[in-house]
Design a protein around this motif. Structure first.
Motif, PDB file in Angstrom:
ATOM      1  N   SER A  34       0.549  -1.176  -0.307  1.00 30.74           N
ATOM      2  CA  SER A  34      -0.139  -0.336   0.102  1.00 30.74           C
ATOM      3  C   SER A  34       1.331   1.161  -0.333  1.00 30.74           C
ATOM      4  O   SER A  34       0.125   2.524  -0.391  1.00 30.74           O
ATOM      5  N   ASP A  35       1.604   0.690   0.467  1.00 30.84           N
ATOM      6  CA  ASP A  35       3.445   2.348   0.315  1.00 30.84           C
ATOM      7  C   ASP A  35       4.697   1.179   0.494  1.00 30.84           C
ATOM      8  O   ASP A  35       4.434   0.758   0.930  1.00 30.84           O
ATOM      9  N   ILE A  50       3.520   0.524   7.949  1.00 32.07           N
ATOM     10  CA  ILE A  50       2.446  -0.052   6.354  1.00 32.07           C
ATOM     11  C   ILE A  50       1.064   1.045   6.711  1.00 32.07           C
ATOM     12  O   ILE A  50      -0.108   0.030   7.118  1.00 32.07           O
ATOM     13  N   PRO A  51       1.231   1.844   6.238  1.00 28.29           N
ATOM     14  CA  PRO A  51      -0.853   2.232   6.036  1.00 28.29           C
ATOM     15  C   PRO A  51      -1.282   1.431   5.085  1.00 28.29           C
ATOM     16  O   PRO A  51      -0.646   1.196   4.046  1.00 28.29           O
ATOM     17  N   ARG A  52      -2.815   0.703   5.624  1.00 29.07           N
ATOM     18  CA  ARG A  52      -2.888  -0.235   5.109  1.00 29.07           C
ATOM     19  C   ARG A  52      -4.055   0.651   3.886  1.00 29.07           C
ATOM     20  O   ARG A  52      -3.889  -0.239   2.723  1.00 29.07           O
ATOM     21  N   HIS A  53      -4.538   1.520   3.779  1.00 31.29           N
ATOM     22  CA  HIS A  53      -5.442   2.980   2.846  1.00 31.29           C
ATOM     23  C   HIS A  53      -4.258   3.064   2.104  1.00 31.29           C
ATOM     24  O   HIS A  53      -4.903   4.315   1.317  1.00 31.29           O
ATOM     25  N   GLY A  54      -3.042   3.153   1.958  1.00 34.68           N
ATOM     26  CA  GLY A  54      -2.044   3.642   1.419  1.00 34.68           C
ATOM     27  C   GLY A  54      -1.560   5.245   1.760  1.00 34.68           C
ATOM     28  O   GLY A  54      -2.817   6.410   2.839  1.00 34.68           O
ATOM     29  N   PRO A  55      -0.600   5.565   1.648  1.00 33.82           N
ATOM     30  CA  PRO A  55      -0.196   7.402   2.654  1.00 33.82           C
ATOM     31  C   PRO A  55      -1.221   8.198   2.088  1.00 33.82           C
ATOM     32  O   PRO A  55      -1.185   9.515   3.213  1.00 33.82           O
ATOM     33  N   HIS A  56      -2.296   8.540   1.287  1.00 35.58           N
ATOM     34  CA  HIS A  56      -3.177   9.302   0.749  1.00 35.58           C
ATOM     35  C   HIS A  56      -4.530   9.008   1.539  1.00 35.58           C
ATOM     36  O   HIS A  56      -5.528   9.632   1.000  1.00 35.58           O
ATOM     37  N   HIS A  57      -4.616   7.457   2.186  1.00 37.35           N
ATOM     38  CA  HIS A  57      -5.754   6.998   2.380  1.00 37.35           C
ATOM     39  C   HIS A  57      -6.949   6.899   1.656  1.00 37.35           C
ATOM     40  O   HIS A  57      -8.303   7.010   0.795  1.00 37.35           O
ATOM     41  N   ASN A  58      -6.412   6.616   0.272  1.00 38.03           N
ATOM     42  CA  ASN A  58      -7.403   6.035  -1.451  1.00 38.03           C
ATOM     43  C   ASN A  58      -7.421   4.674  -1.605  1.00 38.03           C
ATOM     44  O   ASN A  58      -7.736   4.316  -2.616  1.00 38.03           O
ATOM     45  N   ILE A  59      -6.712   4.393  -1.129  1.00 36.24           N
ATOM     46  CA  ILE A  59      -7.164   2.428  -1.743  1.00 36.24           C
ATOM     47  C   ILE A  59      -8.421   2.012  -0.738  1.00 36.24           C
ATOM     48  O   ILE A  59      -7.908   1.832   0.720  1.00 36.24           O
ATOM     49  N   VAL A  64      -6.784  -3.374  -1.265  1.00 33.42           N
ATOM     50  CA  VAL A  64      -5.954  -3.694  -0.886  1.00 33.42           C
ATOM     51  C   VAL A  64      -4.869  -4.323  -1.292  1.00 33.42           C
ATOM     52  O   VAL A  64      -5.513  -5.360  -1.483  1.00 33.42           O
ATOM     53  N   ASN A  65      -3.626  -4.076  -1.613  1.00 31.39           N
ATOM     54  CA  ASN A  65      -2.868  -5.718  -2.389  1.00 31.39           C
ATOM     55  C   ASN A  65      -2.771  -6.431  -0.803  1.00 31.39           C
ATOM     56  O   ASN A  65      -1.079  -6.149  -0.254  1.00 31.39           O
TER      57      ASN A  65
END
Ligand SMILES: [Zn+2]
Length: 261
Positions: A34-35, A50-59, A64-65
């Protein structure tokens, strides 16, 4: 030696208590996490975040991979994963603001890769006890020490999302004896077991879902406002529990040994 992976959930994207953070590039056979994982220390203990939903929280939860996230954790030497996650409550007695350490899950996801083994080898890993009991015990002790309102066990039902449940679904899940509901625990916990990593969820209850007749429909604003309060508690909990985690010959490490065909 222990190294603790933290898969930061909604509201926990930037953990600012992380000391000497450093981004690491990791290649996985399943693509990008995710990041870029951030390594550093919290309370003097090595961590990988690791931020689960990505650095911008848009996954979105379905996108989510999960395989790349868990693979990257394994690659960086992670032995235990703490997984904060926002959940709705399906029980009167699980109040918004409570932290829950689930011991079981029900899987209502529909389109996610749940195994690293999708080639020649087939893996039937046991999920009878999906969450690490030792980690859960340490988390409960820590929450008690910090006087955080918490529930020591419960069944989390993971739905595909991204939409919330209908009332009929919410009542159905209650009749199945699910206690809390979210969109990410499965397949994360399954993949951690395949990777031989101890895994515990830190579920932050944000709302009563939609089953409660007096309840206004769940909105994102409602969730965010409860979460703001919860996040500080979860960070305190993480800081307190980390130094207590010891390396041990836990059953989570060996689940995979008898699972391959
Ligand atoms: Zn374990």
């Amino acid at each position: 030696m222990v190294k603790i992976g933290i898969i930061g959930g909604s509201g926990l994207t930037n953990i600012d208590v992380l000391q000497s953070p450093e981004k690491k590039k990791v290649h996985t056979p399943f693509g990008s996490p995710s990041d870029l994982p951030t390594v550093g220390k919290i309370s003097g203990v090595d961590v990988v975040v690791i931020p689960r939903h990505g650095p911008h929280h848009n996954i979105a939860p379905s996108l989510v991979n999960y395989r790349a996230n868990i693979w990257a954790m394994k690659e960086l030497g992670v032995t235990h994963i703490l997984a904060p996650t926002a959940v709705g409550s399906l029980r009167e007695e699980f109040h918004p603001g409570d932290i829950v350490f689930p011991d079981q899950f029900i899987d209502r996801t529909a389109k996610r890769q749940q195994s690293f083994y999708d080639g020649q080898v087939i893996c039937h890993v046991s999920m009878a006890e999906p969450f690490c009991q030792q980690l859960r015990k340490l988390l409960q002790e820590s929450a008690t020490r910090l006087q955080l309102s918490h529930v020591g066990e419960g069944t989390v039902i993971t739905i595909e999302g991204p939409r919330f449940s209908s009332k009929a679904e919410s009542h159905l899940f209650r009749s199945w004896r699910a206690d809390i509901i979210n969109m990410t625990t499965v397949p994360e916990v399954v993949l951690a077991r395949e990777a031989g990593i101890c895994y515990a969820a830190i579920a932050m209850t944000t709302d009563y879902d939609c089953w409660r007749e007096s309840e206004a429909p769940v909105t994102v604003d409602m969730i965010l406002s409860t979460m703001k309060k919860n996040v500080q508690n979860v960070i305190k909990l993480v800081q307190d529990v980390l130094p207590c985690i010891r390396d041990s010959d836990c059953y989570c490490r060996h689940g995979i040994e008898n699972a391959l065909l």
